[in-house]
Scaffold this active site. Structure first.
Site, short mmCIF file in Angstrom:
data_model
loop_
_atom_site.label_atom_id
_atom_site.label_comp_id
_atom_site.label_asym_id
_atom_site.label_seq_id
_atom_site.Cartn_x
_atom_site.Cartn_y
_atom_site.Cartn_z
N ASP A 1 -11.47 2.83 4.01
CA ASP A 1 -11.81 1.38 4.13
C ASP A 1 -13.46 1.37 3.80
OD1 ASP A 1 -9.93 -0.43 4.01
OD2 ASP A 1 -9.34 -0.25 6.18
N LYS B 1 0.88 -1.13 0.00
CA LYS B 1 0.01 -0.20 0.11
C LYS B 1 0.82 1.22 -0.04
CE LYS B 1 -3.85 -2.18 2.34
NZ LYS B 1 -4.31 -2.57 3.56
N GLN C 1 -5.01 -1.21 10.03
CA GLN C 1 -5.01 -2.80 9.12
C GLN C 1 -5.45 -3.71 9.88
OE1 GLN C 1 -3.78 -3.48 5.88
NE2 GLN C 1 -4.39 -5.73 6.09
N1 GUN Z 1 -7.45 -6.87 6.15
C1 GUN Z 1 -7.48 -7.48 5.14
N2 GUN Z 1 -8.22 -6.78 4.03
C2 GUN Z 1 -8.52 -5.60 4.77
C3 GUN Z 1 -8.76 -4.28 4.16
O1 GUN Z 1 -9.82 -4.13 3.18
N3 GUN Z 1 -8.92 -3.31 5.04
C4 GUN Z 1 -8.33 -3.25 6.19
N4 GUN Z 1 -8.25 -2.11 7.06
N5 GUN Z 1 -7.47 -4.37 6.81
C5 GUN Z 1 -7.81 -5.47 5.88
#
Ligand code: GUN
Length: 297
Positions: free
Chosen positions: A121, A54, A98
């Site tokens: 998100d 990311k 996350q």
């Molecule tokens: N863990 C796995 N997929 C995601 C996601 O799309 N967002 C976040 N914040 N954590 C994740």
């Protein structure tokens, strides 16, 4: 018949190019650079890989990336204080914590502490409610990526029968909502669904998001249907080597479907591309600038 392969990798590349162009324009016209803060608590190896990826893609798109790594035993108080600080920081337009979090932390409490306008998100209860009522919201990245690919392939989705297999808050539920907002007739199937095979056989669009390797066989798929495979499962392949597979049995499904996303190279790359797009959208909204139609839900 062999299905059209929906190339998520190439599509994600095009989304990232549009994001980068939009970012360059914002810098040139308004001297604003979108910023994304990612918070990682603990040392989960898969999460570390995602967070690194990311950060890299954020910078490649011309945006600012802020990574905050906290120890696995970080208290809720410390984590919430960090979120408060990011909420108040004008250089930060998107905040992502996350998941999963270590078990001593309350995920709902943490997510709902993020300012809704910075919740890239789309997990905050306000954004869930806005999406559920068809209002402008931040939309979860993986379902948004699936929707953009389906719209690109079909044009209008209006009137199509869609079956979403899986009812998670991250994928299944928001996916169903997005398809409903695009005027599909939507069924959410899950582990307790009776006659799952027959339910799936009625679908023009199948989105599989259950996390069970190759659980959807080709004989569940209606001829010509579009199959979107959200699963990323590691299984032991030939010679004991680890192999990535989705939630659908690719070979048998591809022989009946009209279109299918592969694993890897389908939905996966779209998730981070949509995160970048959401960060630009958040930055535009916060600053009262026009949004791009290219990646809105
Ligand atoms: N863990 C796995 N997929 C995601 C996601 O799309 N967002 C976040 N914040 N954590 C994740």
């Amino acid at each position: 018949m062999s299905a059209d392969v929906i190339d998520g990798k190439a599509f994600a590349g095009r989304v990232r190019e549009k994001v980068a162009a939009h970012v360059a324009q914002m810098k040139a016209d308004h001297n604003i650079t979108p910023g994304l803060a990612v918070v990682l608590v603990g040392e989960d190896p898969a999460s570390q890989v995602y967070v690194r990826s990311k950060g890299k893609q954020t910078v490649e798109a011309g945006m600012n990336s802020y990574e905050h790594k906290l120890d696995a035993d970080t208290s809720e108080e410390v984590l919430l204080a960090m979120i408060d600080k990011l909420n108040a920081d004008p250089a930060v337009h998107g905040i992502l914590v996350q998941l999963p979090l270590p078990s001593h932390l309350d995920e709902d409490l943490v997510i709902n502490r993020i300012a809704p306008e910075k919740d890239v998100d789309g997990f905050h209860i306000s954004n869930v409610g806005l999406l559920g009522t068809g209002q402008k919201s931040m939309v979860p990245c993986t379902p948004l990526g699936c929707l953009l690919m389906l719209r690109d392939y079909h044009g209008s989705l209006s009137g199509m029968n869609a079956v979403v297999i899986g009812r998670s808050n991250i994928v299944g539920k928001p996916m169903a909502q997005l398809l409903l907002n695009d005027s599909c007739t939507v069924t959410i199937a899950h582990s307790r669904t009776k006659n799952l095979a027959d339910v799936v056989r009625g679908a023009d669009i199948v989105v599989a998001a259950v996390g069970r390797p190759e659980m959807v066989p080709g004989d569940w798929i209606k001829k010509g249907a579009s199959v979107i495979d959200v699963g990323i499962n590691r299984i032991e392949g030939e010679g004991g080597k680890t192999k990535l597979v989705g939630d659908v049995d690719y070979e048998s499904c591809a022989s009946v479907a009209g279109a299918i996303t592969p694993v890897p190279g389908g939905v996966g790359p779209m998730t981070i591309a949509c995160l970048l797009a959401n960060t630009v959208t958040a930055c535009c909204r916060i600053n009262g600038l026009p949004e791009s139609e290219d990646f809105s839900s």
